[in-house]
Motif scaffolding. Structure first.
Motif, PDB file in Angstrom:
ATOM      1  N   THR A 190       1.046  26.011 -16.808  1.00  0.00           N
ATOM      2  CA  THR A 190       0.393  24.709 -16.691  1.00  0.00           C
ATOM      3  C   THR A 190      -0.947  24.808 -15.972  1.00  0.00           C
ATOM      4  O   THR A 190      -1.172  25.685 -15.140  1.00  0.00           O
ATOM      5  CB  THR A 190       1.278  23.711 -15.932  1.00  0.00           C
ATOM      6  OG1 THR A 190       1.593  24.258 -14.643  1.00  0.00           O
ATOM      7  CG2 THR A 190       2.561  23.451 -16.698  1.00  0.00           C
ATOM      8  N   GLN A 191      -1.840  23.874 -16.284  1.00  0.00           N
ATOM      9  CA  GLN A 191      -3.129  23.745 -15.622  1.00  0.00           C
ATOM     10  C   GLN A 191      -3.344  22.266 -15.286  1.00  0.00           C
ATOM     11  O   GLN A 191      -2.919  21.396 -16.036  1.00  0.00           O
ATOM     12  CB  GLN A 191      -4.260  24.245 -16.513  1.00  0.00           C
ATOM     13  CG  GLN A 191      -4.213  25.737 -16.802  1.00  0.00           C
ATOM     14  CD  GLN A 191      -4.373  26.586 -15.560  1.00  0.00           C
ATOM     15  OE1 GLN A 191      -5.093  26.221 -14.630  1.00  0.00           O
ATOM     16  NE2 GLN A 191      -3.702  27.726 -15.532  1.00  0.00           N
ATOM     17  N   PRO A 192      -4.006  21.982 -14.170  1.00  0.00           N
ATOM     18  CA  PRO A 192      -4.248  20.590 -13.812  1.00  0.00           C
ATOM     19  C   PRO A 192      -5.031  19.843 -14.882  1.00  0.00           C
ATOM     20  O   PRO A 192      -6.014  20.342 -15.410  1.00  0.00           O
ATOM     21  CB  PRO A 192      -5.047  20.704 -12.510  1.00  0.00           C
ATOM     22  CG  PRO A 192      -4.682  22.044 -11.947  1.00  0.00           C
ATOM     23  CD  PRO A 192      -4.473  22.924 -13.135  1.00  0.00           C
ATOM     24  N   LEU A 231      -4.935  17.705  -1.303  1.00  0.00           N
ATOM     25  CA  LEU A 231      -4.491  17.686   0.084  1.00  0.00           C
ATOM     26  C   LEU A 231      -3.036  18.104   0.172  1.00  0.00           C
ATOM     27  O   LEU A 231      -2.202  17.664  -0.613  1.00  0.00           O
ATOM     28  CB  LEU A 231      -4.660  16.266   0.646  1.00  0.00           C
ATOM     29  CG  LEU A 231      -4.749  16.072   2.156  1.00  0.00           C
ATOM     30  CD1 LEU A 231      -5.919  16.848   2.745  1.00  0.00           C
ATOM     31  CD2 LEU A 231      -4.899  14.593   2.479  1.00  0.00           C
ATOM     32  N   ASP A 232      -2.744  18.960   1.107  1.00  0.00           N
ATOM     33  CA  ASP A 232      -1.369  19.351   1.403  1.00  0.00           C
ATOM     34  C   ASP A 232      -0.546  18.112   1.760  1.00  0.00           C
ATOM     35  O   ASP A 232      -1.041  17.182   2.382  1.00  0.00           O
ATOM     36  CB  ASP A 232      -1.400  20.350   2.570  1.00  0.00           C
ATOM     37  CG  ASP A 232      -0.052  20.607   3.178  1.00  0.00           C
ATOM     38  OD1 ASP A 232       0.326  19.861   4.120  1.00  0.00           O
ATOM     39  OD2 ASP A 232       0.641  21.518   2.718  1.00  0.00           O
ATOM     40  N   ALA A 233       0.745  18.107   1.356  1.00  0.00           N
ATOM     41  CA  ALA A 233       1.563  16.895   1.502  1.00  0.00           C
ATOM     42  C   ALA A 233       1.693  16.448   2.952  1.00  0.00           C
ATOM     43  O   ALA A 233       1.582  15.254   3.252  1.00  0.00           O
ATOM     44  CB  ALA A 233       2.942  17.129   0.893  1.00  0.00           C
ATOM     45  N   LEU A 234       1.957  17.365   3.868  1.00  0.00           N
ATOM     46  CA  LEU A 234       2.104  16.980   5.272  1.00  0.00           C
ATOM     47  C   LEU A 234       0.785  16.478   5.842  1.00  0.00           C
ATOM     48  O   LEU A 234       0.751  15.481   6.588  1.00  0.00           O
ATOM     49  CB  LEU A 234       2.639  18.156   6.094  1.00  0.00           C
ATOM     50  CG  LEU A 234       2.904  17.879   7.575  1.00  0.00           C
ATOM     51  CD1 LEU A 234       3.890  16.722   7.749  1.00  0.00           C
ATOM     52  CD2 LEU A 234       3.421  19.143   8.277  1.00  0.00           C
ATOM     53  N   LYS A 235      -0.313  17.123   5.489  1.00  0.00           N
ATOM     54  CA  LYS A 235      -1.629  16.659   5.942  1.00  0.00           C
ATOM     55  C   LYS A 235      -1.925  15.275   5.383  1.00  0.00           C
ATOM     56  O   LYS A 235      -2.520  14.432   6.065  1.00  0.00           O
ATOM     57  CB  LYS A 235      -2.707  17.651   5.516  1.00  0.00           C
ATOM     58  CG  LYS A 235      -2.645  18.978   6.264  1.00  0.00           C
ATOM     59  CD  LYS A 235      -3.733  19.933   5.792  1.00  0.00           C
ATOM     60  CE  LYS A 235      -3.657  21.258   6.547  1.00  0.00           C
ATOM     61  NZ  LYS A 235      -4.674  22.238   6.059  1.00  0.00           N
ATOM     62  N   ALA A 236      -1.509  15.034   4.144  1.00  0.00           N
ATOM     63  CA  ALA A 236      -1.720  13.713   3.532  1.00  0.00           C
ATOM     64  C   ALA A 236      -0.951  12.637   4.291  1.00  0.00           C
ATOM     65  O   ALA A 236      -1.471  11.541   4.546  1.00  0.00           O
ATOM     66  CB  ALA A 236      -1.292  13.744   2.075  1.00  0.00           C
ATOM     67  N   ASP A 276      -2.286  15.906  -3.823  1.00  0.00           N
ATOM     68  CA  ASP A 276      -1.572  17.112  -4.234  1.00  0.00           C
ATOM     69  C   ASP A 276      -2.456  18.310  -3.889  1.00  0.00           C
ATOM     70  O   ASP A 276      -3.684  18.223  -4.017  1.00  0.00           O
ATOM     71  CB  ASP A 276      -1.290  17.090  -5.738  1.00  0.00           C
ATOM     72  CG  ASP A 276      -0.252  18.131  -6.165  1.00  0.00           C
ATOM     73  OD1 ASP A 276       0.864  17.726  -6.526  1.00  0.00           O
ATOM     74  OD2 ASP A 276      -0.562  19.341  -6.147  1.00  0.00           O
ATOM     75  N   ASN A 277      -1.840  19.429  -3.483  1.00  0.00           N
ATOM     76  CA  ASN A 277      -2.655  20.609  -3.186  1.00  0.00           C
ATOM     77  C   ASN A 277      -2.912  21.471  -4.421  1.00  0.00           C
ATOM     78  O   ASN A 277      -3.642  22.456  -4.366  1.00  0.00           O
ATOM     79  CB  ASN A 277      -2.025  21.453  -2.074  1.00  0.00           C
ATOM     80  CG  ASN A 277      -0.659  22.010  -2.449  1.00  0.00           C
ATOM     81  OD1 ASN A 277      -0.213  21.900  -3.603  1.00  0.00           O
ATOM     82  ND2 ASN A 277       0.011  22.621  -1.478  1.00  0.00           N
ATOM     83  N   SER A 317       0.855  -1.191   0.000  1.00  0.00           N
ATOM     84  CA  SER A 317       0.000   0.000   0.000  1.00  0.00           C
ATOM     85  C   SER A 317       0.889   1.238   0.000  1.00  0.00           C
ATOM     86  O   SER A 317       1.866   1.334   0.760  1.00  0.00           O
ATOM     87  CB  SER A 317      -0.911  -0.003   1.224  1.00  0.00           C
ATOM     88  OG  SER A 317      -0.147  -0.082   2.414  1.00  0.00           O
ATOM     89  N   THR A 318       0.555   2.199  -0.871  1.00  0.00           N
ATOM     90  CA  THR A 318       1.449   3.325  -1.130  1.00  0.00           C
ATOM     91  C   THR A 318       0.677   4.640  -1.131  1.00  0.00           C
ATOM     92  O   THR A 318      -0.459   4.712  -1.600  1.00  0.00           O
ATOM     93  CB  THR A 318       2.143   3.145  -2.495  1.00  0.00           C
ATOM     94  OG1 THR A 318       2.881   1.913  -2.477  1.00  0.00           O
ATOM     95  CG2 THR A 318       3.096   4.288  -2.795  1.00  0.00           C
ATOM     96  N   LEU A 319       1.320   5.667  -0.606  1.00  0.00           N
ATOM     97  CA  LEU A 319       0.823   7.032  -0.683  1.00  0.00           C
ATOM     98  C   LEU A 319       1.792   7.841  -1.518  1.00  0.00           C
ATOM     99  O   LEU A 319       3.005   7.771  -1.311  1.00  0.00           O
ATOM    100  CB  LEU A 319       0.728   7.651   0.721  1.00  0.00           C
ATOM    101  CG  LEU A 319       0.537   9.176   0.782  1.00  0.00           C
ATOM    102  CD1 LEU A 319      -0.849   9.567   0.248  1.00  0.00           C
ATOM    103  CD2 LEU A 319       0.728   9.695   2.206  1.00  0.00           C
ATOM    104  N   GLN A 320       1.273   8.604  -2.470  1.00  0.00           N
ATOM    105  CA  GLN A 320       2.115   9.552  -3.188  1.00  0.00           C
ATOM    106  C   GLN A 320       1.679  10.961  -2.845  1.00  0.00           C
ATOM    107  O   GLN A 320       0.515  11.332  -3.031  1.00  0.00           O
ATOM    108  CB  GLN A 320       2.051   9.362  -4.711  1.00  0.00           C
ATOM    109  CG  GLN A 320       3.045  10.295  -5.422  1.00  0.00           C
ATOM    110  CD  GLN A 320       2.947  10.244  -6.933  1.00  0.00           C
ATOM    111  OE1 GLN A 320       2.079   9.580  -7.488  1.00  0.00           O
ATOM    112  NE2 GLN A 320       3.846  10.948  -7.593  1.00  0.00           N
ATOM    113  N   VAL A 321       2.620  11.747  -2.323  1.00  0.00           N
ATOM    114  CA  VAL A 321       2.355  13.159  -2.070  1.00  0.00           C
ATOM    115  C   VAL A 321       2.945  13.978  -3.218  1.00  0.00           C
ATOM    116  O   VAL A 321       3.807  13.515  -3.954  1.00  0.00           O
ATOM    117  CB  VAL A 321       2.963  13.607  -0.720  1.00  0.00           C
ATOM    118  CG1 VAL A 321       2.316  12.850   0.429  1.00  0.00           C
ATOM    119  CG2 VAL A 321       4.472  13.417  -0.693  1.00  0.00           C
ATOM    120  N   MET A 322       2.429  15.199  -3.381  1.00  0.00           N
ATOM    121  CA  MET A 322       2.893  16.074  -4.471  1.00  0.00           C
ATOM    122  C   MET A 322       2.788  15.342  -5.808  1.00  0.00           C
ATOM    123  O   MET A 322       3.714  15.361  -6.628  1.00  0.00           O
ATOM    124  CB  MET A 322       4.326  16.548  -4.213  1.00  0.00           C
ATOM    125  CG  MET A 322       4.537  17.156  -2.851  1.00  0.00           C
ATOM    126  SD  MET A 322       6.231  17.695  -2.601  1.00  0.00           S
ATOM    127  CE  MET A 322       6.292  17.762  -0.806  1.00  0.00           C
TER     128      MET A 322
END
Length: 244
Positions: free
Chosen positions: A144-146, A155-160, A134-135, A112-117
């Motif tokens: 660039t645009q999402p 979600l902010d990386a630290l909060k994630a 990603d925030n 199980s994996t989490l990717q931040v940013m």
């Protein structure tokens, strides 16, 4: 790098022109073909099949060719504009291949994996059993645009990390910005809670990614299995590290 907006269509049109001119010069034509495959793959929301070769041409080669090919320096500059073209058109900073993804999948072994940013989620779209966050505060940067390839939890990386660290075995931090300290805050938090999992960082040590504090304080190991097919192709020497 080129100052004008590097629209993918115009970039490819110029590339085709160079391919015709350098069709009998394999050392150049092969690089151009690899670049073309990369851009066209991203246009179709696909990951390029193979890693890019080193795009820079040697000084000796440039010197030997310049009399017969007066625009060779322009061609080399064009090749090195690839990353900026991909950033501006597709919101992709980290360029990798399907071959490397196979290495990563084998390494993760369905953990199980989490990717931040996670940005547009290009990496996450290729991996099973992953939560991508990603925030999206990078939108508008470099034009660039999402345009997510998969579901991204805003979600902010630290909060994630604080939300998911109890239920994941691996955390991937990919191309963290060099202008913020959140990477170091994440590292410190995981140490504080004595997290038993594995933190993987993809970036350029003391260079284009991550904070100086992170590189100074992190106990890093280069993951050999994940760097065989993850080789620098331009002036950014990014690698895959494990943080102990």
């Amino acid at each position: 790098m080129m100052q004008a907006n590097l629209k993918a269509e115009k970039y490819l049109a110029k590339l085709v022109k160079y391919q015709q001119e350098y069709s009998r010069v394999p050392v150049v034509s092969q690089r151009l073909q690899a670049v073309r495959k990369t851009v066209t793959a991203f246009q179709k929301k696909r990951v390029p099949q193979f890693p890019l070769p080193k795009l820079e041409l040697s000084e000796n080669l440039l010197f030997a060719m310049i009399d017969c090919y007066p625009d060779i320096l322009e061609v080399e500059s064009f090749l090195n504009d690839l990353r900026q073209c991909v950033i501006e058109n597709f919101g992709i900073w980290h360029i990798f291949s399907a071959v490397w993804i196979r290495d990563l999948k084998k390494y993760l072994n369905e953990r199980s994996t989490l990717q931040v940013m996670a940005g547009n989620g290009v990496l996450a779209s290729q991996i099973e059993n992953i939560s991508a966050t990603d925030n999206l505060d990078w939108q508008g940067q470099d034009i660039t645009q999402p345009d997510p390839w998969t579901k991204i939890e805003r979600l902010d990386a630290l909060k994630a990390v604080k939300k998911y660290y109890r239920v994941v075995d691996v955390i991937i931090m990919e191309w963290s910005p060099d202008s913020v300290l959140i990477d170091e805050e994440i590292r410190q938090f995981l140490r504080t809670v004595d997290w038993p999992g594995e933190l993987l960082v993809i970036g350029e040590k003391d260079g284009a990614t991550n904070s100086a504090q992170f590189w100074q304080n992190a106990n890093l190991t280069v993951v050999k299995k994940l760097n065989i097919n993850h080789q620098p192709f331009d002036f950014i020497m990014d690698q895959v590290f494990k943080v102990k």
